[in-house]
Scaffold this active site. Structure first.
Site, PDB file in Angstrom:
ATOM      1  N   SER A 123     -11.005   6.987   1.861  1.00 50.20           N
ATOM      2  CA  SER A 123      -9.727   6.468   1.499  1.00 50.20           C
ATOM      3  C   SER A 123      -9.127   6.649   0.053  1.00 50.20           C
ATOM      4  CB  SER A 123      -9.575   4.983   2.164  1.00 50.20           C
ATOM      5  OG  SER A 123      -8.292   4.498   1.767  1.00 50.20           O
ATOM      6  N   TYR A 148     -12.259  -4.161   2.137  1.00 50.04           N
ATOM      7  CA  TYR A 148     -12.218  -3.066   2.843  1.00 50.04           C
ATOM      8  C   TYR A 148     -12.456  -1.805   1.987  1.00 50.04           C
ATOM      9  CZ  TYR A 148      -9.845   1.231   4.407  1.00 50.04           C
ATOM     10  OH  TYR A 148      -9.918   2.646   4.835  1.00 50.04           O
ATOM     11  N   LYS A 152     -15.446   1.267   1.397  1.00 54.07           N
ATOM     12  CA  LYS A 152     -15.342   2.823   1.230  1.00 54.07           C
ATOM     13  C   LYS A 152     -16.056   3.293  -0.156  1.00 54.07           C
ATOM     14  CE  LYS A 152     -12.861   3.597   5.108  1.00 54.07           C
ATOM     15  NZ  LYS A 152     -13.706   4.270   6.216  1.00 54.07           N
TER      16      LYS A 152
HETATM   17  C1  WQD Z   1       2.691   1.091   2.257  1.00 58.48           C
HETATM   18  C2  WQD Z   1       4.152   0.664   1.590  1.00 58.48           C
HETATM   19  C3  WQD Z   1       4.053  -1.401   0.966  1.00 58.48           C
HETATM   20  C4  WQD Z   1       4.238  -3.304   5.004  1.00 58.48           C
HETATM   21  C5  WQD Z   1      -3.079   0.767   2.887  1.00 58.48           C
HETATM   22  C6  WQD Z   1      -4.495   0.657   2.592  1.00 58.48           C
HETATM   23  C7  WQD Z   1      -5.205   1.930   2.460  1.00 58.48           C
HETATM   24  C8  WQD Z   1      -4.964   2.723   3.679  1.00 58.48           C
HETATM   25  C9  WQD Z   1      -3.427   3.086   3.880  1.00 58.48           C
HETATM   26  C10 WQD Z   1      -6.681   2.963   5.143  1.00 58.48           C
HETATM   27  C11 WQD Z   1       3.638  -0.372   0.467  1.00 58.48           C
HETATM   28  C12 WQD Z   1       5.085  -1.514   1.931  1.00 58.48           C
HETATM   29  C13 WQD Z   1       4.403  -2.614   3.986  1.00 58.48           C
HETATM   30  C14 WQD Z   1       5.369  -4.098   5.398  1.00 58.48           C
HETATM   31  C15 WQD Z   1       6.408  -2.912   3.407  1.00 58.48           C
HETATM   32  N1  WQD Z   1      -5.674   2.228   4.761  1.00 58.48           N
HETATM   33  N2  WQD Z   1       5.340  -2.246   3.304  1.00 58.48           N
HETATM   34  N3  WQD Z   1       6.504  -3.810   4.365  1.00 58.48           N
HETATM   35  O1  WQD Z   1      -1.043  -0.475   1.384  1.00 58.48           O
HETATM   36  O2  WQD Z   1      -0.318   1.997   0.786  1.00 58.48           O
HETATM   37  O3  WQD Z   1      -2.337   1.463   1.927  1.00 58.48           O
HETATM   38  O4  WQD Z   1      -2.947   1.828   4.045  1.00 58.48           O
HETATM   39  O5  WQD Z   1      -7.513   3.743   4.439  1.00 58.48           O
HETATM   40  O6  WQD Z   1      -6.516   1.646   2.241  1.00 58.48           O
HETATM   41  O7  WQD Z   1      -4.365  -0.009   1.468  1.00 58.48           O
HETATM   42  O8  WQD Z   1      -0.141   1.126   2.864  1.00 58.48           O
HETATM   43  O9  WQD Z   1       1.410   0.873   5.074  1.00 58.48           O
HETATM   44  O10 WQD Z   1       0.418  -1.288   4.035  1.00 58.48           O
HETATM   45  O11 WQD Z   1       2.279  -0.141   2.515  1.00 58.48           O
HETATM   46  O12 WQD Z   1       7.254  -3.076   2.275  1.00 58.48           O
HETATM   47  O13 WQD Z   1       5.562  -4.716   6.438  1.00 58.48           O
HETATM   48  O14 WQD Z   1       4.817  -0.063   2.255  1.00 58.48           O
HETATM   49  O15 WQD Z   1       4.428  -2.579  -0.092  1.00 58.48           O
HETATM   50  O16 WQD Z   1       4.427   0.015  -0.785  1.00 58.48           O
HETATM   51  P1  WQD Z   1      -0.733   1.098   1.566  1.00 58.48           P
HETATM   52  P2  WQD Z   1       1.052   0.104   3.628  1.00 58.48           P
END
Ligand code: WQD
Length: 334
Positions: A123, A148, A152
């Site tokens: 990741s 998590y 990785k």
């Molecule tokens: C994306 C953007 C949030 C939810 C995570 C893990 C990473 C990988 C992918 C596994 C961010 C914003 C989110 C919400 C929001 N997973 N958001 N409201 O954090 O980039 O990565 O998932 O490998 O390891 O860290 O993905 O989808 O959680 O967030 O505004 O209800 O959407 O702040 O900017 P992220 P995400």
């Protein structure tokens, strides 16, 4: 034969579909801890192909020995693992135990049966809180902000050390950015249990009325529209990246490689929301809230190496991701 651990999961199931379409013989092992048994039939419906399945936990050495004893396994794609960032903060022991134990058990049994070709589901989180916003594989790994991500990181170290001890291994680590979307059939996709952590599954729940309102975590970041930027990649593009990695594994001599699987294009949260509304011709209920702890303003892949060495790049668009994701959740709920 290719063993796919966690092959009923979101990325695993899409990869099994592409493996079968590319005429690989596939064995899936899954314990349904974060997936549903009916995914097996959906994969068969999509591909019109059959494959072997073992219900079991990759942490269980006897189960794995049975799989390797009864099948000539040429290579493994290892997806099995817990992946909810928030849950990992609450239950670190469960995450370390499961993600590390399963990997160590798998590698030990692979060694016992002289099967030394593995593609590992890593990741972008291993880059940690890098000051750069565009990540390249040669960058020093950082310290992920959650257990998590740390699992990785540790697994990548385990694989590096394993290769150093025995360079007859062929090891490829694929660092995913933000996988979203679903197979165009709408039969498989990302539908996590409970309240989703990730953006797209949350948007889908709001779009179908299961959740009231999306909160956009912060619009005061130093980005063009103030919301966070991420590198979203269609899960089918991601699956195809695994096929390319597997081909390389069988064509090249032994070695250890790391590839970013991302589009190289940064997209903001607001852009995702407005694209989703346009493509699916609906209005999403959303509001701007405070920042989420641990979020970085902007993360994006440099996908050059995967194109150069694997001949892989993203083909699908953000419109495809939004359309396919909504199509999936509608089919799921009907
Ligand atoms: C994306 C953007 C949030 C939810 C995570 C893990 C990473 C990988 C992918 C596994 C961010 C914003 C989110 C919400 C929001 N997973 N958001 N409201 O954090 O980039 O990565 O998932 O490998 O390891 O860290 O993905 O989808 O959680 O967030 O505004 O209800 O959407 O702040 O900017 P992220 P995400």
């Amino acid at each position: 034969m290719i063993l796919v651990t966690g092959g009923c999961g979101y990325i695993g199931s899409h990869t099994v579909v592409e493996l079968l379409k590319n005429n690989y013989e596939v064995i899936v092992i899954d314990n349904f801890s974060n997936s549903k048994r009916d995914v097996l039939d959906k994969i068969k419906t999509i591909t019109n192909k059959d494959f072997k399945f073992y219900e079991g936990n990759v942490c269980d050495k006897n189960t794995l020995k049975t799989v390797f004893e009864n099948n000539k396994i040429d290579g493994v794609i290892h997806f099995a693992g817990f992946k909810a960032v928030g849950e990992s903060v609450e239950k670190p022991l469960m995450y370390y135990r499961n993600n590390l134990d399963s990997t160590l058990t798998l590698l030990e049994v692979m060694s016992d049966y002289n099967c030394k070709k593995i593609v590992f589901s890593s990741s972008a989180t291993v880059y940690g809180e890098a000051k750069e916003t565009r990540f390249v594989e040669t960058m020093k790994k950082g310290i992920p902000s959650n257990p998590y991500g740390k699992t990785k990181n540790v697994i990548e170290d385990i694989l590096e050390d394993l290769y150093t001890s025995d360079p007859t291994w062929s090891i490829t680590m694929l660092r995913y950015f933000n996988p979203v979307g679903s197979h165009t059939s709408g039969l498989i996709g990302d539908d996590p249990s409970g309240i989703p952590n990730n953006l797209m599954p949350y948007i889908l729940r709001v779009a179908i009325g299961e959740l009231e309102c999306l909160t956009i975590f912060g619009n005061d970041y130093d980005t063009p529209d103030g919301t966070c930027i991420r590198d979203y990649i269609h899960v089918v593009d991601l699956a195809l990246g695994h096929i390319k990695a597997l081909e390389q594994l069988f064509n090249l001599e032994s070695g250890i490689k790391i590839y970013n699987l991302g589009s190289g294009r940064g997209i903001s949260v607001t852009e995702i929301v407005t694209t989703f509304e346009r493509v699916n011709n609906l209005k999403l209920n959303y509001k701007y809230g405070s920042r989420r702890k641990g979020d970085l303003p902007s993360i994006c892949a440099d996908p050059t190496l995967a194109l150069k060495e694997l001949g892989w790049k993203c083909e699908k668009t953000l419109d495809d991701m939004c359309r396919d994701a909504y199509n999936f959740i509608q089919k799921q709920r009907n």
